[in-house]
Design an enzyme around this catalytic site. Structure first.
Site: not given
Length: 306
Positions: A145, A183
């Site tokens: 992330e 993602h």
């Protein structure tokens, strides 16, 4: 009161531990983390762990444990942006049980790296998604992330730290070059991260993900040279034909849906797959339409995945 050297050292270590805990705002959640890892380790030590209903099977005469084993090895790296406003907000989110989300790494705008989970354990970062035939991405991937609100550029410090992490992951886990993805690539109907500012080309140049051959693509876009008509003797007639095609053309058999599927995209929702492809490789006019140039880029990439 006098202390022995051993006792004195123990006191120093205890004080250092207390000081460390008092300075770490996540000391309590770290204890929860350790407790859960300890419980997982306990399950692994059960020889072997019994699955429901197994007691009804006709058992062998004795238990035999194989000598050939190891931890499951991750095969994908999935890069995200946090869609939050600070590293602290994300760390807080990932340490609350009720959120049910986590990631192996969080990298701040300042380049600081938080390694939140052992790479061999399963983080909850991908959700429902698909890449090729893999439909359980969390079980086969490492999640990273990046602290980013979803619209801003990624800082140099952050990207440089990311490159360092990727280098370690590629060497440690032997992640294939093509398996560094985003993602949005694995969940095109739900996600759009990392955003269009993400430097996929720079990562590919370092060996993390594939990129198209820009020179080859430009060649496809060049107009073909004019053709001079000849008479029966081979002499030029003075007439010139301007070809409509470029120097090279995509084969008539080329199928964009099949190409996207070969790369890894879930093409059950073709517009979403095109958008995810363009977010990763085109990064401008990110929509559901493949232009002629987009098709050439897709064809070039498709050949790399064959």
């Amino acid at each position: 009161m006098k202390y022995s050297a051993t006792t004195f050292c123990s006191l120093l270590l205890a004080c250092a531990s207390l000081a460390s805990c008092s300075n770490n705002p996540y000391a309590s959640t770290n204890r929860s983390h350790k407790k859960q890892v300890k419980e997982l380790a306990k399950q692994l030590r059960t020889l072997p762990a019994t699955i429901p209903g197994e007691e009804q099977l006709q058992q062998g005469d004795y238990w035999v444990g194989t000598t050939n084993l190891g931890l499951r090895r991750p095969n994908l790296v999935i890069i995200h942006h946090t869609a939050q406003h600070s590293t602290e907000q994300t760390l807080d989110t990932f340490t609350k049980p009720q959120t049910q989300v986590s990631s192996h790494y969080v990298i701040g705008r300042d380049g600081k790296v938080y390694h939140m989970l052992n790479d061999n354990l399963r983080a909850w970062h991908a959700g429902n998604g698909r890449w090729g035939n893999d439909t359980d991405i969390n079980s086969s991937s490492i999640g990273i992330e990046l602290d980013n609100n979803g619209a801003e550029p990624f800082s140099d410090a952050q990207v440089n730290s990311l490159l360092q992490v990727l280098a370690l992951l590629k060497e440690t886990h032997r992640i294939p070059t093509a398996n560094f993805i985003g993602h949005a690539d694995i969940a095109p109907t739900r996600k759009s991260d990392p955003n269009r500012n993400f430097p996929w080309k720079k990562l590919a140049a370092k060996g993390y993900g594939l990129w198209y051959d820009e020179g080859v693509v430009e060649k496809y876009l060049l107009p073909a040279a004019p053709i001079a008509l000849l008479d029966s003797t081979g002499a030029e007639t003075g007439e010139i034909i301007q070809p409509q095609d470029s120097v090279s053309t995509i084969p008539l058999y080329f199928n964009p849906r099949e190409a996207l599927r070969i790369i890894g995209y879930d093409t059950s929702d073709m517009p979403a797959a095109i958008r995810a492809f363009k977010l990763h490789f085109i990064q401008e006019e990110v929509n559901e339409v493949l232009t002629e140039k987009d098709k050439i880029i897709l064809y070039n990439l498709y050949q790399k995945y064959l």
